[in-house]
Design a protein around this motif. Structure first.
Motif, PDB file in Angstrom:
ATOM      1  N   GLY A 167       0.670  -1.101   0.126  1.00  0.00           N
ATOM      2  CA  GLY A 167       0.252  -0.034   0.118  1.00  0.00           C
ATOM      3  C   GLY A 167       0.961   1.261   0.285  1.00  0.00           C
ATOM      4  O   GLY A 167       0.507   2.226  -0.649  1.00  0.00           O
ATOM      5  N   ILE A 168       1.826   1.242   0.768  1.00  0.00           N
ATOM      6  CA  ILE A 168       2.574   2.356   0.850  1.00  0.00           C
ATOM      7  C   ILE A 168       3.431   2.696  -0.557  1.00  0.00           C
ATOM      8  O   ILE A 168       3.633   3.930  -0.758  1.00  0.00           O
ATOM      9  N   THR A 169       3.606   1.666  -1.299  1.00  0.00           N
ATOM     10  CA  THR A 169       4.253   2.004  -2.723  1.00  0.00           C
ATOM     11  C   THR A 169       3.154   2.534  -3.652  1.00  0.00           C
ATOM     12  O   THR A 169       3.539   3.194  -4.780  1.00  0.00           O
ATOM     13  N   LEU A 170       1.960   2.549  -3.243  1.00  0.00           N
ATOM     14  CA  LEU A 170       0.952   2.975  -4.142  1.00  0.00           C
ATOM     15  C   LEU A 170       0.554   4.455  -3.746  1.00  0.00           C
ATOM     16  O   LEU A 170      -0.160   4.987  -4.617  1.00  0.00           O
ATOM     17  N   ILE A 171       1.198   4.724  -2.606  1.00  0.00           N
ATOM     18  CA  ILE A 171       0.814   6.312  -1.983  1.00  0.00           C
ATOM     19  C   ILE A 171       1.463   7.210  -1.997  1.00  0.00           C
ATOM     20  O   ILE A 171       1.594   8.298  -2.368  1.00  0.00           O
ATOM     21  N   ILE A 172       2.847   6.737  -1.424  1.00  0.00           N
ATOM     22  CA  ILE A 172       3.930   7.856  -1.365  1.00  0.00           C
ATOM     23  C   ILE A 172       5.050   7.576  -2.276  1.00  0.00           C
ATOM     24  O   ILE A 172       5.510   6.491  -2.623  1.00  0.00           O
ATOM     25  N   PRO A 173       5.363   8.545  -3.087  1.00  0.00           N
ATOM     26  CA  PRO A 173       6.755   8.567  -4.090  1.00  0.00           C
ATOM     27  C   PRO A 173       7.974   8.229  -3.289  1.00  0.00           C
ATOM     28  O   PRO A 173       8.277   8.777  -2.428  1.00  0.00           O
ATOM     29  N   LEU A 174       8.465   6.886  -3.779  1.00  0.00           N
ATOM     30  CA  LEU A 174       9.833   6.288  -3.344  1.00  0.00           C
ATOM     31  C   LEU A 174      10.544   5.907  -4.529  1.00  0.00           C
ATOM     32  O   LEU A 174      10.412   5.348  -5.262  1.00  0.00           O
ATOM     33  N   HIS A 175      11.964   6.297  -4.061  1.00  0.00           N
ATOM     34  CA  HIS A 175      12.981   5.841  -4.932  1.00  0.00           C
ATOM     35  C   HIS A 175      13.009   4.470  -4.538  1.00  0.00           C
ATOM     36  O   HIS A 175      12.909   3.912  -3.656  1.00  0.00           O
ATOM     37  N   VAL A 176      13.392   3.588  -5.581  1.00  0.00           N
ATOM     38  CA  VAL A 176      13.705   2.429  -5.462  1.00  0.00           C
ATOM     39  C   VAL A 176      14.688   1.901  -4.367  1.00  0.00           C
ATOM     40  O   VAL A 176      14.668   0.981  -3.796  1.00  0.00           O
ATOM     41  N   GLY A 177      15.763   2.790  -4.560  1.00  0.00           N
ATOM     42  CA  GLY A 177      16.621   2.670  -3.623  1.00  0.00           C
ATOM     43  C   GLY A 177      16.304   2.909  -2.134  1.00  0.00           C
ATOM     44  O   GLY A 177      16.654   2.050  -1.198  1.00  0.00           O
ATOM     45  N   VAL A 178      15.400   3.924  -1.773  1.00  0.00           N
ATOM     46  CA  VAL A 178      14.808   4.026  -0.445  1.00  0.00           C
ATOM     47  C   VAL A 178      14.012   2.729   0.071  1.00  0.00           C
ATOM     48  O   VAL A 178      13.832   2.287   0.850  1.00  0.00           O
ATOM     49  N   LEU A 179      13.284   2.288  -1.182  1.00  0.00           N
ATOM     50  CA  LEU A 179      12.567   1.199  -0.688  1.00  0.00           C
ATOM     51  C   LEU A 179      12.995  -0.114  -0.670  1.00  0.00           C
ATOM     52  O   LEU A 179      13.031  -0.856   0.827  1.00  0.00           O
ATOM     53  N   ILE A 180      14.328  -0.199  -1.171  1.00  0.00           N
ATOM     54  CA  ILE A 180      15.227  -1.457  -0.728  1.00  0.00           C
ATOM     55  C   ILE A 180      15.636  -1.192   0.755  1.00  0.00           C
ATOM     56  O   ILE A 180      16.047  -2.024   1.415  1.00  0.00           O
ATOM     57  N   ALA A 181      16.220  -0.119   1.105  1.00  0.00           N
ATOM     58  CA  ALA A 181      16.536   0.567   2.291  1.00  0.00           C
ATOM     59  C   ALA A 181      15.626   0.213   3.452  1.00  0.00           C
ATOM     60  O   ALA A 181      16.029  -0.459   4.379  1.00  0.00           O
ATOM     61  N   ILE A 182      14.378   0.522   3.194  1.00  0.00           N
ATOM     62  CA  ILE A 182      13.366   0.156   4.066  1.00  0.00           C
ATOM     63  C   ILE A 182      13.129  -1.571   4.594  1.00  0.00           C
ATOM     64  O   ILE A 182      13.231  -1.846   5.506  1.00  0.00           O
ATOM     65  N   LEU A 183      13.216  -2.031   3.431  1.00  0.00           N
ATOM     66  CA  LEU A 183      12.970  -3.460   3.567  1.00  0.00           C
ATOM     67  C   LEU A 183      14.285  -4.076   4.210  1.00  0.00           C
ATOM     68  O   LEU A 183      14.318  -4.930   4.888  1.00  0.00           O
ATOM     69  N   LEU A 184      15.525  -3.661   3.825  1.00  0.00           N
ATOM     70  CA  LEU A 184      16.816  -4.077   4.712  1.00  0.00           C
ATOM     71  C   LEU A 184      16.898  -3.718   6.088  1.00  0.00           C
ATOM     72  O   LEU A 184      16.987  -4.639   7.030  1.00  0.00           O
ATOM     73  N   THR A 185      16.253  -2.416   6.415  1.00  0.00           N
ATOM     74  CA  THR A 185      16.169  -1.970   7.611  1.00  0.00           C
ATOM     75  C   THR A 185      15.186  -2.664   8.552  1.00  0.00           C
ATOM     76  O   THR A 185      15.302  -3.242   9.784  1.00  0.00           O
ATOM     77  N   MET A 186      13.798  -3.146   8.030  1.00  0.00           N
ATOM     78  CA  MET A 186      12.750  -3.932   8.488  1.00  0.00           C
ATOM     79  C   MET A 186      13.578  -5.160   8.888  1.00  0.00           C
ATOM     80  O   MET A 186      13.357  -5.783  10.022  1.00  0.00           O
ATOM     81  N   THR A 187      14.416  -5.872   7.805  1.00  0.00           N
ATOM     82  CA  THR A 187      14.934  -7.335   8.257  1.00  0.00           C
ATOM     83  C   THR A 187      15.920  -7.266   9.277  1.00  0.00           C
ATOM     84  O   THR A 187      15.779  -7.932  10.166  1.00  0.00           O
ATOM     85  N   ILE A 188      16.691  -6.354   9.222  1.00  0.00           N
ATOM     86  CA  ILE A 188      17.694  -6.228  10.186  1.00  0.00           C
ATOM     87  C   ILE A 188      17.501  -5.836  11.548  1.00  0.00           C
ATOM     88  O   ILE A 188      17.703  -6.580  12.562  1.00  0.00           O
ATOM     89  N   TRP A 189      16.520  -5.051  11.665  1.00  0.00           N
ATOM     90  CA  TRP A 189      15.984  -4.676  12.973  1.00  0.00           C
ATOM     91  C   TRP A 189      15.006  -5.610  13.528  1.00  0.00           C
ATOM     92  O   TRP A 189      15.372  -5.960  14.759  1.00  0.00           O
ATOM     93  N   ALA A 190      14.183  -6.298  12.786  1.00  0.00           N
ATOM     94  CA  ALA A 190      13.341  -7.421  13.094  1.00  0.00           C
ATOM     95  C   ALA A 190      14.295  -8.509  13.905  1.00  0.00           C
ATOM     96  O   ALA A 190      14.121  -9.352  14.839  1.00  0.00           O
ATOM     97  N   THR A 191      15.415  -8.712  13.314  1.00  0.00           N
ATOM     98  CA  THR A 191      16.071  -9.805  13.467  1.00  0.00           C
ATOM     99  C   THR A 191      16.833  -9.448  14.976  1.00  0.00           C
ATOM    100  O   THR A 191      17.134 -10.231  15.794  1.00  0.00           O
TER     101      THR A 191
END
Length: 254
Positions: A167-191
């Protein structure tokens, strides 16, 4: 573009993302587990035949099975994103200029704040007795959690979290690099939140960032006291909503 052309590509996307997410999960969880629990020796080594070791092994297997189910749902979300991207209906873009650096940083922070808010309130909702069994029970089987636990979500919870990312990718303009950074942050932080032990010295945790950012010690309280500490990245919602453990600072930060 007809449905007969879309369908094969959708399932190809799903298959590829299943492999990527599954590989990321096993690489991250196994690396964290063997580094912290075996190499550093933070957790006492138990004989394989001991009851405690057998129970830990069984719960880890359960976490892995549940995580595989989560992979399926997150891969479906990723495949939906790719289909939407192909149709041109996402807000994700690839071009950027040096002048955009301020927006890139702001968009990254904003999404983390939104995700933390979404996670806090859905997480708290999933702990209601009527929903707990269907949405969140499997995640709490391991006590204390291990790095294998971070992706062990019930299918309905995995669907809920994957829906936010789509949903967030449909609403907020995001650079693909930012999107990847968010996914990596989520994974590392959750770990990091599910290490099941404290690795940051208490002297550093007592600093402002240690009090406002969630780590293993903070989240470990949640796995022992289900009514406390629901956040993902930051502690401010727990503070505002009164779900911060009153004894946490005295026990962990002093």
């Amino acid at each position: 573009m007809n449905n007969f052309w879309i369908q094969p590509n959708f399932w190809l996307y799903w298959f590829v993302f299943c492999g990527i997410i599954m590989g990321g999960y096993f690489l991250t969880a196994s690396g964290a587990y063997y580094l912290l629990h075996s190499t550093i020796g933070k957790v006492p080594t138990l004989p394989l035949k001991s009851k405690a070791a057998q129970q830990e092994s069984e719960t880890m297997v359960g976490d892995i099975k549940l995580s595989v189910l989560s992979v399926i749902f997150f891969a479906l979300g990723a495949a939906c994103f790719m289909a939407c991207y192909d149709w041109g209906i996402t807000q994700v873009y690839t071009h950027w200029k040096i002048q955009d650096m301020g927006y890139l940083a702001c968009s990254y922070i904003v999404v983390l704040l939104l995700q933390d808010t979404y996670f806090y309130f859905t997480h708290r909702l999933f702990h209601l007795p009527l929903l707990f069994k269907w949405f969140h029970q499997g995640h709490h089987v391991s006590r204390p959690p291990t790095p294998w636990t971070f992706f062990a979500l019930e299918p309905m919870e995995a669907f809920t979290q994957a829906s936010f990312l789509l949903g967030i990718t449909l609403i907020i303009p995001l650079h693909v690099g930012v999107l990847i950074a968010i996914l990596l942050t989520m994974t590392i932080w959750a770990t990091g939140n599910h290490l099941g032990l404290q690795i940051i010295p208490r002297s550093r945790q007592s600093r402002w960032w240690g009090q406002w950012c969630i780590g293993a010690s903070h989240h470990l309280v949640h796995h022992s006291r289900f009514t406390r500490h629901y956040g993902l990245y930051f502690t401010f919602w727990d503070r505002i909503m009164g779900t911060q453990d009153a004894t946490y600072k005295a026990r962990f930060l002093q």
